[in-house]
Design a protein around this motif. Structure first.
Motif, PDB file in Angstrom:
ATOM      1  N   SER A   1      77.815  49.878  58.601  1.00 17.91           N
ATOM      2  CA  SER A   1      78.952  49.029  58.200  1.00 17.91           C
ATOM      3  C   SER A   1      78.628  47.862  59.745  1.00 17.91           C
ATOM      4  O   SER A   1      79.739  46.900  59.294  1.00 17.91           O
ATOM      5  CB  SER A   1      80.037  49.465  58.313  1.00 17.91           C
ATOM      6  N   ASP A   2      78.877  48.186  60.843  1.00 20.46           N
ATOM      7  CA  ASP A   2      78.973  47.466  61.521  1.00 20.46           C
ATOM      8  C   ASP A   2      78.271  46.406  61.499  1.00 20.46           C
ATOM      9  O   ASP A   2      78.596  45.595  61.581  1.00 20.46           O
ATOM     10  CB  ASP A   2      78.170  48.446  63.185  1.00 20.46           C
ATOM     11  N   THR A   3      76.698  46.321  61.764  1.00 19.33           N
ATOM     12  CA  THR A   3      75.688  45.233  61.490  1.00 19.33           C
ATOM     13  C   THR A   3      75.952  44.541  59.732  1.00 19.33           C
ATOM     14  O   THR A   3      76.740  43.014  60.120  1.00 19.33           O
ATOM     15  CB  THR A   3      74.081  46.157  60.698  1.00 19.33           C
ATOM     16  N   SER A   4      76.346  45.027  58.957  1.00 21.12           N
ATOM     17  CA  SER A   4      77.013  44.425  57.763  1.00 21.12           C
ATOM     18  C   SER A   4      78.348  43.668  58.455  1.00 21.12           C
ATOM     19  O   SER A   4      78.656  42.294  57.779  1.00 21.12           O
ATOM     20  CB  SER A   4      77.605  45.292  56.623  1.00 21.12           C
ATOM     21  N   LEU A   5      79.447  44.051  58.860  1.00 24.72           N
ATOM     22  CA  LEU A   5      80.444  43.318  58.964  1.00 24.72           C
ATOM     23  C   LEU A   5      80.270  41.816  59.624  1.00 24.72           C
ATOM     24  O   LEU A   5      80.530  41.213  59.721  1.00 24.72           O
ATOM     25  CB  LEU A   5      81.639  44.304  59.589  1.00 24.72           C
ATOM     26  N   GLN A   6      79.201  42.667  60.770  1.00 27.49           N
ATOM     27  CA  GLN A   6      78.697  41.480  61.719  1.00 27.49           C
ATOM     28  C   GLN A   6      78.501  40.247  61.436  1.00 27.49           C
ATOM     29  O   GLN A   6      78.516  38.968  60.985  1.00 27.49           O
ATOM     30  CB  GLN A   6      78.091  41.553  63.030  1.00 27.49           C
ATOM     31  N   MET A   7      77.246  40.405  60.118  1.00 30.78           N
ATOM     32  CA  MET A   7      76.628  39.883  59.537  1.00 30.78           C
ATOM     33  C   MET A   7      77.499  38.754  58.686  1.00 30.78           C
ATOM     34  O   MET A   7      77.658  37.640  58.575  1.00 30.78           O
ATOM     35  CB  MET A   7      75.444  40.682  58.417  1.00 30.78           C
ATOM     36  N   SER A   8      78.846  39.701  58.292  1.00 28.02           N
ATOM     37  CA  SER A   8      79.821  38.410  57.018  1.00 28.02           C
ATOM     38  C   SER A   8      80.511  37.761  58.085  1.00 28.02           C
ATOM     39  O   SER A   8      81.013  36.892  57.968  1.00 28.02           O
ATOM     40  CB  SER A   8      80.232  39.936  56.577  1.00 28.02           C
ATOM     41  N   LYS A   9      80.691  37.978  59.323  1.00 25.10           N
ATOM     42  CA  LYS A   9      81.382  37.071  60.563  1.00 25.10           C
ATOM     43  C   LYS A   9      81.122  36.214  60.933  1.00 25.10           C
ATOM     44  O   LYS A   9      81.159  34.559  60.214  1.00 25.10           O
ATOM     45  CB  LYS A   9      82.249  37.672  61.546  1.00 25.10           C
ATOM     46  N   ASP A  10      79.586  36.599  60.670  1.00 25.57           N
ATOM     47  CA  ASP A  10      78.315  34.929  61.418  1.00 25.57           C
ATOM     48  C   ASP A  10      78.214  34.175  60.186  1.00 25.57           C
ATOM     49  O   ASP A  10      78.409  33.141  60.534  1.00 25.57           O
ATOM     50  CB  ASP A  10      76.747  35.892  61.453  1.00 25.57           C
ATOM     51  N   PHE A  11      78.133  34.769  58.843  1.00 25.54           N
ATOM     52  CA  PHE A  11      78.151  33.636  57.698  1.00 25.54           C
ATOM     53  C   PHE A  11      79.332  32.909  57.414  1.00 25.54           C
ATOM     54  O   PHE A  11      79.357  32.017  57.438  1.00 25.54           O
ATOM     55  CB  PHE A  11      77.911  34.880  56.719  1.00 25.54           C
ATOM     56  N   LYS A  12      80.544  33.653  57.324  1.00 30.34           N
ATOM     57  CA  LYS A  12      81.616  32.994  57.781  1.00 30.34           C
ATOM     58  C   LYS A  12      82.153  31.973  58.528  1.00 30.34           C
ATOM     59  O   LYS A  12      82.169  30.604  58.570  1.00 30.34           O
ATOM     60  CB  LYS A  12      83.404  34.079  57.335  1.00 30.34           C
ATOM     61  N   LYS A  13      81.579  32.080  59.650  1.00 33.60           N
ATOM     62  CA  LYS A  13      82.068  31.122  60.821  1.00 33.60           C
ATOM     63  C   LYS A  13      80.667  30.102  60.996  1.00 33.60           C
ATOM     64  O   LYS A  13      81.405  28.802  60.899  1.00 33.60           O
ATOM     65  CB  LYS A  13      81.840  31.592  61.891  1.00 33.60           C
ATOM     66  N   LEU A  14      79.634  30.354  60.227  1.00 36.25           N
ATOM     67  CA  LEU A  14      77.978  29.464  60.076  1.00 36.25           C
ATOM     68  C   LEU A  14      78.415  28.521  59.213  1.00 36.25           C
ATOM     69  O   LEU A  14      79.198  27.004  59.113  1.00 36.25           O
ATOM     70  CB  LEU A  14      76.982  29.961  59.841  1.00 36.25           C
ATOM     71  N   TRP A  15      79.588  28.788  57.773  1.00 39.43           N
ATOM     72  CA  TRP A  15      79.931  28.069  56.523  1.00 39.43           C
ATOM     73  C   TRP A  15      80.840  27.518  57.145  1.00 39.43           C
ATOM     74  O   TRP A  15      81.245  26.267  56.425  1.00 39.43           O
ATOM     75  CB  TRP A  15      80.203  29.689  55.169  1.00 39.43           C
ATOM     76  N   LYS A  16      82.089  27.771  57.746  1.00 40.11           N
ATOM     77  CA  LYS A  16      82.575  27.402  57.429  1.00 40.11           C
ATOM     78  C   LYS A  16      83.029  25.863  58.977  1.00 40.11           C
ATOM     79  O   LYS A  16      83.308  24.885  58.838  1.00 40.11           O
ATOM     80  CB  LYS A  16      84.060  28.306  58.400  1.00 40.11           C
ATOM     81  N   ARG A  17      82.172  26.253  59.707  1.00 37.38           N
ATOM     82  CA  ARG A  17      81.568  25.237  60.790  1.00 37.38           C
ATOM     83  C   ARG A  17      81.259  24.269  59.947  1.00 37.38           C
ATOM     84  O   ARG A  17      81.346  22.918  60.511  1.00 37.38           O
ATOM     85  CB  ARG A  17      80.670  25.734  61.463  1.00 37.38           C
ATOM     86  N   TYR A  18      80.371  23.952  58.491  1.00 38.00           N
ATOM     87  CA  TYR A  18      79.903  23.219  58.049  1.00 38.00           C
ATOM     88  C   TYR A  18      80.474  22.576  56.991  1.00 38.00           C
ATOM     89  O   TYR A  18      80.309  21.489  56.574  1.00 38.00           O
ATOM     90  CB  TYR A  18      77.958  23.223  58.479  1.00 38.00           C
ATOM     91  N   LYS A  19      80.844  23.282  56.489  1.00 34.86           N
ATOM     92  CA  LYS A  19      81.507  23.092  55.202  1.00 34.86           C
ATOM     93  C   LYS A  19      83.422  23.092  55.653  1.00 34.86           C
ATOM     94  O   LYS A  19      83.887  22.391  54.839  1.00 34.86           O
ATOM     95  CB  LYS A  19      81.518  24.424  53.892  1.00 34.86           C
ATOM     96  N   LEU A  20      84.220  23.286  56.317  1.00 36.74           N
ATOM     97  CA  LEU A  20      84.896  23.403  56.688  1.00 36.74           C
ATOM     98  C   LEU A  20      85.942  23.676  55.549  1.00 36.74           C
ATOM     99  O   LEU A  20      87.817  23.402  56.004  1.00 36.74           O
ATOM    100  CB  LEU A  20      85.762  21.355  56.653  1.00 36.74           C
ATOM    101  N   GLU A  21      85.692  24.994  54.849  1.00 33.84           N
ATOM    102  CA  GLU A  21      86.008  25.830  54.282  1.00 33.84           C
ATOM    103  C   GLU A  21      85.853  27.140  54.744  1.00 33.84           C
ATOM    104  O   GLU A  21      84.542  27.261  55.023  1.00 33.84           O
ATOM    105  CB  GLU A  21      86.942  25.338  53.163  1.00 33.84           C
ATOM    106  N   ASN A  22      86.395  28.704  53.632  1.00 32.41           N
ATOM    107  CA  ASN A  22      86.396  29.777  53.770  1.00 32.41           C
ATOM    108  C   ASN A  22      85.336  29.545  52.573  1.00 32.41           C
ATOM    109  O   ASN A  22      85.207  29.366  51.906  1.00 32.41           O
ATOM    110  CB  ASN A  22      87.453  30.196  53.984  1.00 32.41           C
ATOM    111  N   PRO A  23      84.089  30.740  53.258  1.00 33.86           N
ATOM    112  CA  PRO A  23      82.695  30.374  51.820  1.00 33.86           C
ATOM    113  C   PRO A  23      83.580  31.527  50.723  1.00 33.86           C
ATOM    114  O   PRO A  23      84.635  32.352  50.529  1.00 33.86           O
ATOM    115  CB  PRO A  23      82.187  31.707  51.848  1.00 33.86           C
TER     116      PRO A  23
END
Length: 143
Positions: free
Chosen positions: A121-143
């Motif tokens: 669960s800890d790794t899953s949550l971190q992966m989720s945060k990283d995905f969201k951060k990367l998506w938001k950086r380029y798409k300028l919105e939440n996934p």
């Protein structure tokens, strides 16, 4: 975890975030293609982060044909990043229902192996945060 168990997990998900170096499972694996088709019809929300490789570009065309999605849907649901020297070594990963259950898994990117890694669960949550951060950086919105 097995591929069959992963398919059951994805079948129940309302939101699936995929990191894929090739889009193999969505375009070349019959079981997953059928599942994604059904899920898209049931309004499961898919988001993809993929590299701009020849293989991905070819598979994006197949994705559009298989799932009958528009260029606008591809633009909205895919984050296409520059190709990297790391691409040949990246596993395909998926994060299921990041805002609720948050389960992350990974499998070989180019083979239909039965072996799937389910992260804790800890790794899953971190992966989720990283995905969201990367998506938001380029798409300028939440996934």
């Amino acid at each position: 975890m097995t591929l069959k168990q992963l398919i059951k997990l994805e079948d129940k998900a309302k939101e699936v975030w995929v990191i894929s170096p090739t889009l193999h499972y969505d375009t070349e694996n019959e079981d997953f293609s059928e599942l994604v088709s059904v899920n898209l019809g049931q309004k499961t929300k898919y988001r993809y982060i993929v590299p701009a490789t020849r293989t991905v570009m070819k598979n994006l065309k197949a994705y559009k044909r298989i799932y009958k999605v528009s260029d606008e849907e591809i633009k909205r649901n895919f984050l296409i990043l520059p190709e990297s020297e790391f691409n040949p070594f990246i596993l395909e990963a998926a994060i299921y229902d990041a805002s609720t259950d948050c389960i992350a898994c990974a499998a070989p990117a180019l083979e239909d192996s039965n072996d799937v890694i389910k992260f804790n669960s800890d790794t899953s949550l971190q992966m989720s945060k990283d995905f969201k951060k990367l998506w938001k950086r380029y798409k300028l919105e939440n996934p």
